[in-house]
Design an enzyme around this catalytic site. Structure first.
Site: not given
Ligand code: ZN
Length: 181
Positions: A88, A130-131, A134
């Site tokens: 990250c 993953h994004e 966020h």
């Protein structure tokens, strides 16, 4: 080019739940440009708006040479899983094997407000998950098993950017793969 500073682990904006985009205007297009430029410069496979301090549901990606972005993503995940290294840009230098769904169908919008669907497996699927995490204030650390997480926290304390940080894992609305909430 509009490369912006990337917020690091410890910044509260990375733990906030980002708001849906409601106006597809010039500012949104500038945000997508800034995300893209900053991600490519880093370089990274993906970057979410909170990493630039903007708490909106937008991310960009660059996987296998393909550049893209997604606004207000809504994911459907495959049952099949994958395990592999993940990192990250908000946790420089850290890489740990992280379990993810093998495939993803992501529905959302482009920066002009047109509906789009992105389908991906392997790295693209990992990146999109993953994004999107966020945007919910979730970091990949939260998805590590207990032992790896301990190693990650130590790596953060040892990193020159991590001095003085108090590691904290948010109560996650997502599966935490064995990590206590
Ligand atoms: Zn990240």
């Amino acid at each position: 080019m509009a490369i912006q500073p990337i917020r690091l682990f410890g910044d509260p904006v990375l733990r906030a739940t980002a708001k849906p985009v409601t106006t597809f205007d010039k500012e949104l297009r500038k945000l997508v440009r800034d995300l893209t430029d900053t991600m490519v410069d880093a370089p990274g496979a993906g970057l979410a708006a909170p990493q630039l301090g903007v708490s909106l549901r937008v991310f960009t990606y660059r996987v296998d040479g393909v550049l893209g972005h997604l606004v207000n993503p809504d994911l459907s995940l495959s049952e099949e899983e994958q395990d592999g290294p993940e990192g990250c840009l908000s946790l420089p230098g850290l890489r740990f094997d992280t379990k993810r769904a093998y495939g993803v169908v992501a529905k959302g919008f482009n920066m002009h407000g047109d509906p789009v669907t992105i389908e991906g497996t392997e790295l693209l699927a990992r990146c999109i998950q993953h994004e999107t995490d966020h945007l919910d204030g979730v970091l990949f650390l939260d998805r590590l098993d207990r032992e790896q997480r301990k190693a990650a926290m130590k790596a953060i304390r040892d990193a020159d950017w991590g001095q003085g940080l108090v590691p904290r894992v948010k109560v996650s609305p997502h599966p935490t793969f064995g990590f206590p909430r």
